[in-house]
Design an enzyme around this catalytic site. Structure first.
Site, short mmCIF file in Angstrom:
data_model
loop_
_atom_site.label_atom_id
_atom_site.label_comp_id
_atom_site.label_asym_id
_atom_site.label_seq_id
_atom_site.Cartn_x
_atom_site.Cartn_y
_atom_site.Cartn_z
N CYS A 13 -1.45 16.76 -6.23
CA CYS A 13 -2.54 15.97 -5.63
C CYS A 13 -2.77 16.33 -4.17
O CYS A 13 -3.83 16.02 -3.62
CB CYS A 13 -2.25 14.49 -5.77
N HIS A 63 -6.51 10.61 -1.30
CA HIS A 63 -6.48 11.06 -2.69
C HIS A 63 -6.64 9.84 -3.58
O HIS A 63 -6.04 8.79 -3.33
CB HIS A 63 -5.14 11.77 -2.96
N ASN A 74 -8.07 9.62 -11.61
CA ASN A 74 -7.31 10.50 -10.72
C ASN A 74 -7.57 11.95 -11.15
O ASN A 74 -7.14 12.36 -12.22
CB ASN A 74 -5.82 10.14 -10.85
O1 UT7 Z 1 -1.72 11.17 -8.15
C1 UT7 Z 1 -0.46 10.66 -7.73
C2 UT7 Z 1 0.32 10.27 -8.89
N1 UT7 Z 1 0.13 9.01 -9.49
C3 UT7 Z 1 0.17 7.84 -8.85
O2 UT7 Z 1 0.08 7.71 -7.67
C4 UT7 Z 1 0.38 6.63 -9.73
C5 UT7 Z 1 1.38 5.67 -9.13
N2 UT7 Z 1 1.72 4.58 -10.02
C6 UT7 Z 1 0.82 3.67 -10.46
O3 UT7 Z 1 -0.33 3.74 -10.10
C7 UT7 Z 1 1.29 2.56 -11.36
O4 UT7 Z 1 2.71 2.56 -11.42
C8 UT7 Z 1 0.71 2.66 -12.80
C9 UT7 Z 1 -0.78 2.34 -12.77
C10 UT7 Z 1 0.96 4.03 -13.38
C11 UT7 Z 1 1.38 1.62 -13.69
O5 UT7 Z 1 1.23 0.32 -13.17
P1 UT7 Z 1 2.46 -0.69 -13.11
O6 UT7 Z 1 1.94 -1.96 -12.59
O7 UT7 Z 1 3.56 -0.02 -12.35
O8 UT7 Z 1 2.82 -0.87 -14.65
P2 UT7 Z 1 4.18 -0.54 -15.40
O9 UT7 Z 1 4.35 0.92 -15.55
O10 UT7 Z 1 5.28 -1.31 -14.78
O11 UT7 Z 1 3.89 -1.15 -16.84
C12 UT7 Z 1 3.67 -2.54 -17.00
C13 UT7 Z 1 3.40 -2.81 -18.47
C14 UT7 Z 1 4.43 -2.20 -19.39
O12 UT7 Z 1 4.64 -3.12 -20.44
P3 UT7 Z 1 5.92 -4.09 -20.43
O13 UT7 Z 1 7.10 -3.18 -20.40
O14 UT7 Z 1 5.78 -4.92 -19.22
O15 UT7 Z 1 5.76 -4.83 -21.71
C15 UT7 Z 1 3.74 -0.98 -19.95
O16 UT7 Z 1 4.19 -0.63 -21.24
O17 UT7 Z 1 2.13 -2.24 -18.85
C16 UT7 Z 1 2.30 -1.44 -20.02
N3 UT7 Z 1 1.35 -0.32 -19.95
C17 UT7 Z 1 0.10 -0.42 -20.45
N4 UT7 Z 1 -0.54 -1.39 -21.09
C18 UT7 Z 1 -1.82 -1.16 -21.47
C19 UT7 Z 1 1.51 0.90 -19.39
N5 UT7 Z 1 0.38 1.61 -19.53
C20 UT7 Z 1 -0.51 0.83 -20.18
C21 UT7 Z 1 -1.84 1.01 -20.60
N6 UT7 Z 1 -2.44 -0.01 -21.23
N7 UT7 Z 1 -2.52 2.15 -20.37
#
Ligand code: UT7
Length: 330
Positions: free
Chosen positions: A113, A257, A287
């Site tokens: 990125c 970004h 992204n």
């Molecule tokens: O370009 C640079 C690289 N990328 C980034 O900068 C991304 C940085 N990270 C993030 O933006 C966030 O961590 C994410 C958007 C990727 C994830 O958000 P989060 O609030 O950290 O969610 P999480 O990974 O802790 O997941 C929460 C819940 C999980 O379920 P449980 O375990 O709480 O039951 C996941 O399984 O959300 C679930 N989940 C989804 N649910 C519906 C994960 N992805 C999805 C989805 N749809 N697409």
């Protein structure tokens, strides 16, 4: 030492729009989850046969048009991309050929990125030292063909989109142009956001077993990436300010970004800025990795968010980890 100035900007995205509702039909996800966690409403994905170089050439032609120059004036091509059409050679070589640039040097920078700012910094050095007079700097990516669009891959696949942005760099004859670039990396975090295969460590580089295990899909520890991003973004923006004896009051727009709207909100909060000081178009594109900053820059100009004499800062964070900033007087 002479300074480099951006004299043309352009971008291009595939025609195919994938909304969050479309994703709901492919996997167990929801528009509500995606919008609330990321700010993304839709993204553009390529269609069969469309590659990174196709987007890069469209963006480059738009930048050339804005700079009002003939492609043959270009004497260096630098492309920031993780997703070249082929394993090798790079997108830069394809672009160089498609623009009819004879034997002009061209190469790719793989800095995820942050790749566009890394590429911009390289172009800047070539102009400063007089080794080049017109540099085409591109950020171009096709991420969609690498994604696991089943429920198992939903944490990654809802985030990414395809696109390209390009700028033309030429020597400045006044006090405008690139004021500074700052580049960083911390390779110990490589497995927090990575794609394991195909890879030269394996022979064959990709086997049916690896495919069955899903090792060709990018993987991310979202929370760890988020935690580092919200620290490094403000840090590298401050570094740009200090190097140029500027304060945030001197900066009319920050173009981060586009990784996640919540990351941008956190950056704004840490810097004490209102969100209108940070450009955001993640709702439309998701992204787009190395392409997100030049696409955002292109749209910020079209939307009249940048004016002559304005100081702006570009900032990025991504896989590697890599992070970077560029301060520019427009
Ligand atoms: O370009 C640079 C690289 N990328 C980034 O900068 C991304 C940085 N990270 C993030 O933006 C966030 O961590 C994410 C958007 C990727 C994830 O958000 P989060 O609030 O950290 O969610 P999480 O990974 O802790 O997941 C929460 C819940 C999980 O379920 P449980 O375990 O709480 O039951 C996941 O399984 O959300 C679930 N989940 C989804 N649910 C519906 C994960 N992805 C999805 C989805 N749809 N697409």
């Amino acid at each position: 030492m002479r300074r480099a100035k951006i004299t043309g900007v352009g971008h291009a995205v595939p025609e195919r729009v994938i909304t969050n509702r479309d994703l709901e039909k492919m996997m167990d996800t929801s528009n509500e989850w995606i919008v609330s966690r990321t700010g993304i409403e839709e993204r553009h994905w390529v269609t069969e046969g469309e590659g990174t170089s196709d987007l890069a050439i469209r963006a480059s032609r738009n930048a050339l048009h804005q700079a009002e120059i003939d492609p043959r004036e270009i004497d260096l091509v630098v492309v920031g991309s993780l997703t070249s059409d082929y394993f090798f050679p790079g997108v830069g070589n394809q672009l160089q050929d498609k623009l009819g640039l004879d034997t002009v040097p061209s190469f790719d920078i793989k800095a995820a990125c942050s790749a566009f700012i890394y590429a911009l910094s390289i172009g800047d050095q070539f102009i400063k030292t007089g080794q080049a007079n017109t540099v085409l700097v591109v950020g171009a990516e096709v991420q969609s063909t690498a994604l696991d669009i089943s429920t198992e891959g939903r944490d990654m696949s809802v985030l990414f989109g395809d696109g390209a942005g390009a700028v033309i760099l030429q020597p400045s004859n006044d006090d405008t142009g690139i004021l500074s670039t700052h580049l960083h990396s911390e390779g110990k975090y490589l497995k927090e956001l990575w794609c394991e295969a195909p890879a030269s460590r394996f022979n064959p580089r990709l086997s049916p077993e690896m495919l069955a295990e899903g090792r060709q899909y990018p993987k991310m520890n979202g929370r760890e990436v988020f935690r580092n991003a919200v620290t490094r973004f403000p840090e590298v923006i401050q570094e740009a300010l200090e190097a140029n004896h500027l304060t945030l009051d001197d900066i009319s727009l920050i173009i981060p970004h586009q990784a996640n709207l919540r990351i941008s909100q956190m950056i704004a909060k840490k810097l004490g800025l209102s969100m209108d000081r940070l450009f955001s178009n993640i709702h439309k594109y998701g992204n787009t990795t190395g392409a997100s900053i030049p696409i955002a820059l292109s749209e910020a100009l079209t939307e009249d968010r940048i004016h002559s004499g304005d100081n702006i800062i570009l900032a990025a964070f991504g896989s590697g980890f890599t992070w970077a900033s560029a301060a520019i007087r427009w």
